[in-house]
Design a protein around this motif. Structure first.
Motif, PDB file in Angstrom:
ATOM      1  N   TYR A  72       0.842  -1.187   0.000  1.00 29.48           N
ATOM      2  CA  TYR A  72       0.000   0.000   0.000  1.00 29.48           C
ATOM      3  C   TYR A  72       0.879   1.238   0.000  1.00 29.48           C
ATOM      4  O   TYR A  72       1.869   1.311   0.729  1.00 29.48           O
ATOM      5  CB  TYR A  72      -0.901   0.043   1.240  1.00 29.48           C
ATOM      6  CG  TYR A  72      -2.085  -0.890   1.164  1.00 29.48           C
ATOM      7  CD1 TYR A  72      -3.200  -0.559   0.407  1.00 29.48           C
ATOM      8  CD2 TYR A  72      -2.091  -2.096   1.856  1.00 29.48           C
ATOM      9  CE1 TYR A  72      -4.296  -1.412   0.340  1.00 29.48           C
ATOM     10  CE2 TYR A  72      -3.184  -2.953   1.795  1.00 29.48           C
ATOM     11  CZ  TYR A  72      -4.278  -2.597   1.037  1.00 29.48           C
ATOM     12  OH  TYR A  72      -5.355  -3.438   0.963  1.00 29.48           O
ATOM     13  N   ALA A  73       0.505   2.213  -0.809  1.00 31.25           N
ATOM     14  CA  ALA A  73       1.157   3.522  -0.829  1.00 31.25           C
ATOM     15  C   ALA A  73       0.073   4.541  -0.496  1.00 31.25           C
ATOM     16  O   ALA A  73      -0.966   4.586  -1.154  1.00 31.25           O
ATOM     17  CB  ALA A  73       1.768   3.806  -2.195  1.00 31.25           C
ATOM     18  N   TYR A  74       0.320   5.326   0.533  1.00 34.70           N
ATOM     19  CA  TYR A  74      -0.690   6.246   1.060  1.00 34.70           C
ATOM     20  C   TYR A  74      -0.389   7.686   0.659  1.00 34.70           C
ATOM     21  O   TYR A  74       0.769   8.087   0.558  1.00 34.70           O
ATOM     22  CB  TYR A  74      -0.730   6.141   2.588  1.00 34.70           C
ATOM     23  CG  TYR A  74      -1.073   4.753   3.073  1.00 34.70           C
ATOM     24  CD1 TYR A  74      -2.394   4.369   3.266  1.00 34.70           C
ATOM     25  CD2 TYR A  74      -0.076   3.819   3.325  1.00 34.70           C
ATOM     26  CE1 TYR A  74      -2.705   3.085   3.705  1.00 34.70           C
ATOM     27  CE2 TYR A  74      -0.381   2.539   3.769  1.00 34.70           C
ATOM     28  CZ  TYR A  74      -1.692   2.186   3.958  1.00 34.70           C
ATOM     29  OH  TYR A  74      -2.006   0.919   4.386  1.00 34.70           O
ATOM     30  N   GLY A  75      -1.448   8.463   0.501  1.00 34.37           N
ATOM     31  CA  GLY A  75      -1.327   9.846   0.086  1.00 34.37           C
ATOM     32  C   GLY A  75      -0.784  10.788   1.137  1.00 34.37           C
ATOM     33  O   GLY A  75      -0.373  11.897   0.822  1.00 34.37           O
ATOM     34  N   SER A  76      -0.751  10.349   2.397  1.00 34.32           N
ATOM     35  CA  SER A  76      -0.190  11.188   3.454  1.00 34.32           C
ATOM     36  C   SER A  76       0.427  10.304   4.537  1.00 34.32           C
ATOM     37  O   SER A  76       0.057   9.132   4.681  1.00 34.32           O
ATOM     38  CB  SER A  76      -1.269  12.086   4.082  1.00 34.32           C
ATOM     39  OG  SER A  76      -2.150  11.314   4.883  1.00 34.32           O
ATOM     40  N   GLU A  77       1.325  10.894   5.288  1.00 35.98           N
ATOM     41  CA  GLU A  77       1.968  10.159   6.382  1.00 35.98           C
ATOM     42  C   GLU A  77       0.937   9.770   7.440  1.00 35.98           C
ATOM     43  O   GLU A  77       0.943   8.647   7.945  1.00 35.98           O
ATOM     44  CB  GLU A  77       3.071  11.018   6.995  1.00 35.98           C
ATOM     45  CG  GLU A  77       3.812  10.321   8.105  1.00 35.98           C
ATOM     46  CD  GLU A  77       4.953  11.153   8.661  1.00 35.98           C
ATOM     47  OE1 GLU A  77       5.856  10.549   9.265  1.00 35.98           O
ATOM     48  OE2 GLU A  77       4.945  12.382   8.494  1.00 35.98           O
ATOM     49  N   ALA A  78       0.034  10.699   7.772  1.00 31.58           N
ATOM     50  CA  ALA A  78      -0.995  10.412   8.776  1.00 31.58           C
ATOM     51  C   ALA A  78      -1.877   9.244   8.348  1.00 31.58           C
ATOM     52  O   ALA A  78      -2.212   8.377   9.164  1.00 31.58           O
ATOM     53  CB  ALA A  78      -1.838  11.666   9.022  1.00 31.58           C
ATOM     54  N   MET A  79      -2.238   9.211   7.075  1.00 33.50           N
ATOM     55  CA  MET A  79      -3.061   8.128   6.557  1.00 33.50           C
ATOM     56  C   MET A  79      -2.317   6.796   6.676  1.00 33.50           C
ATOM     57  O   MET A  79      -2.892   5.785   7.094  1.00 33.50           O
ATOM     58  CB  MET A  79      -3.418   8.405   5.091  1.00 33.50           C
ATOM     59  CG  MET A  79      -4.407   7.450   4.483  1.00 33.50           C
ATOM     60  SD  MET A  79      -4.620   7.649   2.687  1.00 33.50           S
ATOM     61  CE  MET A  79      -4.580   9.398   2.466  1.00 33.50           C
ATOM     62  N   ALA A  80      -1.055   6.800   6.331  1.00 32.65           N
ATOM     63  CA  ALA A  80      -0.266   5.572   6.414  1.00 32.65           C
ATOM     64  C   ALA A  80      -0.193   5.081   7.856  1.00 32.65           C
ATOM     65  O   ALA A  80      -0.429   3.900   8.127  1.00 32.65           O
ATOM     66  CB  ALA A  80       1.133   5.809   5.855  1.00 32.65           C
ATOM     67  N   LEU A  81       0.125   5.988   8.760  1.00 33.79           N
ATOM     68  CA  LEU A  81       0.265   5.599  10.161  1.00 33.79           C
ATOM     69  C   LEU A  81      -1.056   5.129  10.759  1.00 33.79           C
ATOM     70  O   LEU A  81      -1.073   4.250  11.613  1.00 33.79           O
ATOM     71  CB  LEU A  81       0.856   6.746  10.974  1.00 33.79           C
ATOM     72  CG  LEU A  81       2.311   7.086  10.629  1.00 33.79           C
ATOM     73  CD1 LEU A  81       2.766   8.341  11.364  1.00 33.79           C
ATOM     74  CD2 LEU A  81       3.237   5.914  10.907  1.00 33.79           C
ATOM     75  N   SER A  82      -2.173   5.679  10.277  1.00 36.09           N
ATOM     76  CA  SER A  82      -3.478   5.245  10.794  1.00 36.09           C
ATOM     77  C   SER A  82      -3.819   3.825  10.329  1.00 36.09           C
ATOM     78  O   SER A  82      -4.595   3.133  10.974  1.00 36.09           O
ATOM     79  CB  SER A  82      -4.585   6.216  10.377  1.00 36.09           C
ATOM     80  OG  SER A  82      -4.900   6.084   9.015  1.00 36.09           O
ATOM     81  N   HIS A  83      -3.241   3.386   9.206  1.00 41.67           N
ATOM     82  CA  HIS A  83      -3.482   2.033   8.705  1.00 41.67           C
ATOM     83  C   HIS A  83      -2.449   1.029   9.212  1.00 41.67           C
ATOM     84  O   HIS A  83      -2.660  -0.169   9.116  1.00 41.67           O
ATOM     85  CB  HIS A  83      -3.479   2.014   7.170  1.00 41.67           C
ATOM     86  CG  HIS A  83      -4.731   2.546   6.587  1.00 41.67           C
ATOM     87  ND1 HIS A  83      -4.890   3.871   6.244  1.00 41.67           N
ATOM     88  CD2 HIS A  83      -5.907   1.942   6.279  1.00 41.67           C
ATOM     89  CE1 HIS A  83      -6.094   4.058   5.746  1.00 41.67           C
ATOM     90  NE2 HIS A  83      -6.726   2.907   5.757  1.00 41.67           N
ATOM     91  N   GLY A  84      -1.322   1.532   9.684  1.00 37.30           N
ATOM     92  CA  GLY A  84      -0.254   0.650  10.141  1.00 37.30           C
ATOM     93  C   GLY A  84      -0.468   0.219  11.573  1.00 37.30           C
ATOM     94  O   GLY A  84      -1.158   0.871  12.352  1.00 37.30           O
ATOM     95  N   GLY A  85       0.151  -0.887  11.902  1.00 37.33           N
ATOM     96  CA  GLY A  85       0.098  -1.356  13.280  1.00 37.33           C
ATOM     97  C   GLY A  85       1.233  -0.751  14.073  1.00 37.33           C
ATOM     98  O   GLY A  85       2.043   0.017  13.556  1.00 37.33           O
ATOM     99  N   GLY A  86       1.301  -1.081  15.334  1.00 37.18           N
ATOM    100  CA  GLY A  86       2.381  -0.583  16.179  1.00 37.18           C
ATOM    101  C   GLY A  86       3.735  -1.035  15.659  1.00 37.18           C
ATOM    102  O   GLY A  86       3.877  -2.107  15.085  1.00 37.18           O
ATOM    103  N   GLY A  87       4.707  -0.178  15.795  1.00 34.73           N
ATOM    104  CA  GLY A  87       6.058  -0.514  15.379  1.00 34.73           C
ATOM    105  C   GLY A  87       6.368  -0.234  13.924  1.00 34.73           C
ATOM    106  O   GLY A  87       7.496  -0.413  13.486  1.00 34.73           O
ATOM    107  N   LEU A  88       5.374   0.202  13.158  1.00 34.99           N
ATOM    108  CA  LEU A  88       5.607   0.517  11.750  1.00 34.99           C
ATOM    109  C   LEU A  88       5.761   2.026  11.591  1.00 34.99           C
ATOM    110  O   LEU A  88       5.082   2.803  12.245  1.00 34.99           O
ATOM    111  CB  LEU A  88       4.449   0.034  10.880  1.00 34.99           C
ATOM    112  CG  LEU A  88       4.234  -1.475  10.805  1.00 34.99           C
ATOM    113  CD1 LEU A  88       3.000  -1.786   9.975  1.00 34.99           C
ATOM    114  CD2 LEU A  88       5.451  -2.169  10.229  1.00 34.99           C
ATOM    115  N   GLY A  89       6.646   2.403  10.692  1.00 30.32           N
ATOM    116  CA  GLY A  89       6.828   3.806  10.368  1.00 30.32           C
ATOM    117  C   GLY A  89       6.359   4.071   8.955  1.00 30.32           C
ATOM    118  O   GLY A  89       6.134   3.150   8.181  1.00 30.32           O
TER     119      GLY A  89
END
Length: 145
Positions: A72-89
């Motif tokens: 997955y490639a997200y349009g924003s950092e916040a969007m990516a982090l909201s979809h990621g689990g703990g420990g992911l950047g």
């Protein structure tokens, strides 16, 4: 950095072995054309602590057992982090680099680009289809490509 600048940087960063820069120069227009389908120049990919991109295996809804691996490639950092689990950047990656890396990621079937955060509204770039376009560009004489 616009798409052409991204492509030029990819060419400049290629190993100077006499063949790789020319090969990248040949495929750069294909990468640029593919990248023009997306509104952003940079997307965010989830990364593990050891800096590996997160690969997700999806199962077909109507055909259980039929799977594909995606990034997955997200349009924003916040969007990516909201979809990621703990420990992911979330790592910012220029779109040309994403497409170029996709070519080499043999276990990955597709890149799914999300602009608004809804996984149902993603745009898919198939690695196999992108590779086919690249193979054609590399095997056809330049005046026919």
């Amino acid at each position: 950095m616009n798409l052409q600048e991204q492509a030029n940087r990819l060419i400049a960063d290629a190993p100077q072995d006499g063949q790789t820069p020319q090969a990248i120069r040949t495929i750069a227009p294909i990468l640029v054309a593919q990248a023009q389908m997306f509104p952003q120049l940079i997307y965010y990919v989830l990364q593990t602590p050891n800096q590996q991109w997160q690969v997700v295996t999806l199962e077909h809804r109507r055909h259980p057992g039929q799977t594909k691996s995606v990034i997955y490639a997200y349009g924003s950092e916040a969007m990516a982090l909201s979809h990621g689990g703990g420990g992911l950047g979330a790592c910012p990656i220029p779109i040309i680099d994403l497409l170029f890396q996709l070519l080499a990621m043999e276990p990955v079937d597709s890149l799914l680009i999300l602009e608004d955060g809804a996984t149902e509204n993603s745009s898919e770039v198939s690695r196999a289809q992108l590779q086919q376009k690249i193979i054609q560009a590399l095997t056809l004489p330049p005046n026919l490509a």
